[in-house]
Design an enzyme around this catalytic site. Structure first.
Site, mmCIF file in Angstrom:
data_model
loop_
_atom_site.group_PDB
_atom_site.id
_atom_site.type_symbol
_atom_site.label_atom_id
_atom_site.label_comp_id
_atom_site.label_asym_id
_atom_site.label_seq_id
_atom_site.Cartn_x
_atom_site.Cartn_y
_atom_site.Cartn_z
ATOM 1 C CG ASP A 172 16.302 -32.723 -4.190
ATOM 2 O OD1 ASP A 172 17.464 -32.340 -3.960
ATOM 3 O OD2 ASP A 172 15.847 -33.783 -3.728
ATOM 4 C CD GLU B 267 7.823 -8.410 -0.101
ATOM 5 O OE1 GLU B 267 6.779 -7.729 -0.062
ATOM 6 O OE2 GLU B 267 7.884 -9.595 0.323
ATOM 7 C CD GLU C 49 23.619 -26.758 4.197
ATOM 8 O OE1 GLU C 49 24.696 -26.834 4.815
ATOM 9 O OE2 GLU C 49 23.137 -25.674 3.814
ATOM 10 C CG HIS D 225 -0.682 -0.841 8.038
ATOM 11 N ND1 HIS D 225 -1.254 0.396 7.858
ATOM 12 C CD2 HIS D 225 -0.335 -1.281 6.805
ATOM 13 C CE1 HIS D 225 -1.248 0.696 6.580
ATOM 14 N NE2 HIS D 225 -0.701 -0.302 5.903
ATOM 15 C CG HIS D 226 3.182 -2.754 6.824
ATOM 16 N ND1 HIS D 226 3.183 -2.609 5.457
ATOM 17 C CD2 HIS D 226 2.291 -3.740 7.087
ATOM 18 C CE1 HIS D 226 2.336 -3.469 4.921
ATOM 19 N NE2 HIS D 226 1.771 -4.161 5.896
ATOM 20 N N GLY E 262 17.499 -34.303 -1.063
ATOM 21 C CA GLY E 262 17.737 -33.455 0.099
ATOM 22 C C GLY E 262 18.863 -32.458 -0.090
ATOM 23 N N GLY F 202 25.531 -21.303 -4.861
ATOM 24 C CA GLY F 202 25.373 -20.052 -4.144
ATOM 25 C C GLY F 202 24.544 -20.268 -2.888
ATOM 26 C CG ASN G 141 21.223 -34.216 -4.379
ATOM 27 O OD1 ASN G 141 20.303 -33.607 -3.828
ATOM 28 N ND2 ASN G 141 22.345 -33.617 -4.725
ATOM 29 C CG ASP H 242 -0.343 -0.188 2.516
ATOM 30 O OD1 ASP H 242 0.831 -0.571 2.554
ATOM 31 O OD2 ASP H 242 -1.029 0.031 3.532
#
Length: 579
Positions: free
Chosen positions: A442, A72, A475, A136-137, A471, A412, A469, A49
């Site tokens: 994935d 965003e 990591e 608001h916000h 998952g 990345g 793969n 808004d």
């Protein structure tokens, strides 16, 4: 062959093509005209808004396209990808508070990787801010500066407009800062100032953001010291890094390579700045993660000339360079170092052409010597048993698929690549260059998958290679290979493109079922589980034509990873020991 896509589709006759007179212009229009002058034609963001009056101006501008993202964060990632390829400002528009906070992660990434992005935030009116209204916000405490203060930590410059006087100058200042320093900037645009008018005269003069001349005497001294080091060296090499591109020194870097005749290597972030088919090009240097032939030539050199060096952990093999400072010449955007001497204010944009001219003498002799030492890469498929698509086989095969000027996005920050691909594909279309390819796991796909819908909305046709793969493999390579926190909820990727497309009407479905010559689909999904299937797909002539958006799900073994990525993960895991 698909019909060529127009950079700017024909506008409805009711659309305004200008919002300014010869003498006066709306503040919002002034900003947009400056973006267009800089070559920014796609604007990312999400309506709210406090920014919709400004969005009206974007949609009514003849040279700009409002993209409209799913959220965003994705918009900021798209602006990042756009800035990389277009080599100008990426623009993202959010609303005050909740909207701008969602974009900060993406903007911070652009800050760390030296990319010019402008974050335009539609904020409450100057009256509401002045009375500290509990809108608001907000945080409910009347502080309207809290969010802009957060952004200052990841912006090289900012402007918070409070009145129309000086607005044009403030906008020009931060745009110049973004372009000259290759970093994000922040602009707060109150609702009541969007349509306020200011003098338009400044728009007749393009913004000037080229670096200032180096001090003449200091520059001559630096050149003589650099030349002395190189002349005494038995061997010298050039290492090109990301900031050579970020600060507009690609052509100057290429000129140095041509005239000097020296061997040239690149860092991971400097990849593709130099043509990898160039006779003097030797490969990628990543410290201890480097292949032995490249490491031998680079680390044994008497002098290493580094252009735009950015020594982050992933870019330097966890800070494992074996290049003594005493043998290093570093050229940066605003300073130069030679050995242990530091020369502030001597920037590479102005210095490189003079260094190239100085090294032109003897360039051919050096080139002949370079041909004897520079390692040559040959893309060969490994001789593997079995049908499973291994990482060791996948990437050489993909290398055979790529074409000149193709844009490739991969890895990345988890989730970055999908949003960035949107921006890259938009920029590639505007520049009319190459195909766009995304390689995403994935797991990473799930963080920002909504932007696939935005790609479809704008008629973009990237190749979306989803490496399944099971998952978060990166990591798992770092820590917890059997831990459930590295698992994900599997998606049915076969329906993903359909899910993000507009449903067919009953009439369209009926017409297609009765048509003798149905129109080809504007999207396609492929499931690939064996080497043979992938090889046949990549070799197919129709597949090589980017006439539709394609999602290619490649099933690869869990626990497998490229060698360089595995070694980087091991180094990261070792640095992050928990006991």
């Amino acid at each position: 062959m698909a019909e060529p896509l127009l950079l700017f589709p024909p506008q409805p006759e009711t659309k305004a093509h200008t919002t300014m007179s010869d003498s006066e212009v709306k503040i919002g229009s002034y900003l947009l005209e400056r973006l267009a002058q800089l070559g920014t034609h796609s604007v990312q963001g999400v309506p709210g808004d406090f920014n919709m009056g400004f969005l009206d101006l974007i949609e009514d501008h003849a040279k700009l396209r409002w993209i409209g993202n799913a959220n965003e964060l994705n918009a900021a990632y798209a602006a990042d990808g756009y800035a990389r390829v277009k080599r100008t400002l990426g623009a993202v528009v959010t609303t005050f508070g909740v909207g701008e906070l969602s974009a900060l992660n993406g903007v911070a990434g652009s800050f760390s990787e030296r990319l010019p992005v402008i974050h335009i935030v539609g904020v409450p009116s100057t009256a509401a801010q002045g009375s500290h209204s509990l809108l608001h916000h907000t945080l409910g405490d009347g502080r309207f500066s809290a969010f802009e203060n957060m952004s200052k930590e990841i912006s090289v410059d900012s402007a918070v407009l409070k009145q129309k006087e000086g607005a044009g100058e403030a906008i020009d200042r931060i745009l110049v800062s973004a372009m000259s320093k290759a970093r994000p900037v922040y602009l707060a645009l109150p609702t009541d100032l969007v349509h306020a008018t200011i003098p338009a005269g400044a728009l007749k003069t393009p913004l000037e953001y080229s670096p200032p001349p180096n001090d003449e005497d200091a520059e001559k001294y630096v050149l003589s010291v650099a030349h002395d080091h190189i002349a005494k060296a038995k061997s010298a090499v050039i290492l090109v890094d990301a900031c050579a591109a970020r600060h507009g020194c690609i052509e100057e870097s290429r000129e140095l390579i041509e005239k000097s005749g020296l061997p040239v290597f690149a860092t991971p972030m400097g990849k593709a700045i130099i043509d990898e088919d160039h006779a003097q090009y030797g490969g990628i240097y990543v410290g201890n993660l480097t292949t032995e032939p490249v490491k031998q030539v680079l680390e044994s050199a008497d002098v290493l000339i580094m252009l735009g060096s950015l020594k982050s952990d992933f870019n330097s093999g966890n800070f494992s360079y074996r290049t003594p400072r005493s043998r290093t010449i570093e050229l940066h955007s605003d300073y130069t170092t030679i050995g242990y001497s530091h020369y502030p204010g001597i920037g590479m944009k102005r210095l490189l052409p003079k260094l190239s001219a100085m090294l032109a003498a003897g360039g051919e002799k050096r080139r002949e010597e370079t041909m004897q030492v520079v390692p040559k890469f040959t893309n060969v498929l490994p001789d593997e048993k079995g049908d499973a698509i291994s990482q060791a086989w996948l990437w050489p095969r993909m290398g055979m698929f790529f074409q000149p000027k193709d844009q490739v996005v991969l890895w990345g920050s988890i989730g970055w690549s999908v949003g960035a691909t949107l921006g890259v594909a938009l920029a590639a279309r505007e520049l009319q260059i190459g195909r766009t390819h995304l390689f995403v796991g994935d797991g990473s796909l799930q963080l920002t998958v909504q932007e696939v819908g935005t790609m479809i909305k704008h008629g973009l046709n990237p190749y979306l290679f989803v490496l399944n793969n099971d998952g978060y493999e990166i990591e798992r390579q770092i820590h917890g290979p059997q831990r459930s926190y590295n698992d994900i909820q599997p998606y049915d990727h076969s329906i993903l493109l359909d899910f993000f497309s507009r449903p067919k009407t009953a009439q369209q479905s009926q017409e297609e079922s009765h048509s003798k010559d149905p129109k080809p689909s504007n999207k396609q999904y492929y499931a690939v589980k064996t080497k043979k299937e992938l090889d046949e797909l990549l070799s197919d002539a129709d597949f090589n034509v980017p006439d539709r958006i394609r999602l290619i799900e490649i099933f690869v073994p869990r626990g497998d990873a490229p060698t360089a990525l595995r070694r980087q993960a091991e180094a990261t895991g070792s640095a992050n020991k928990y006991d």
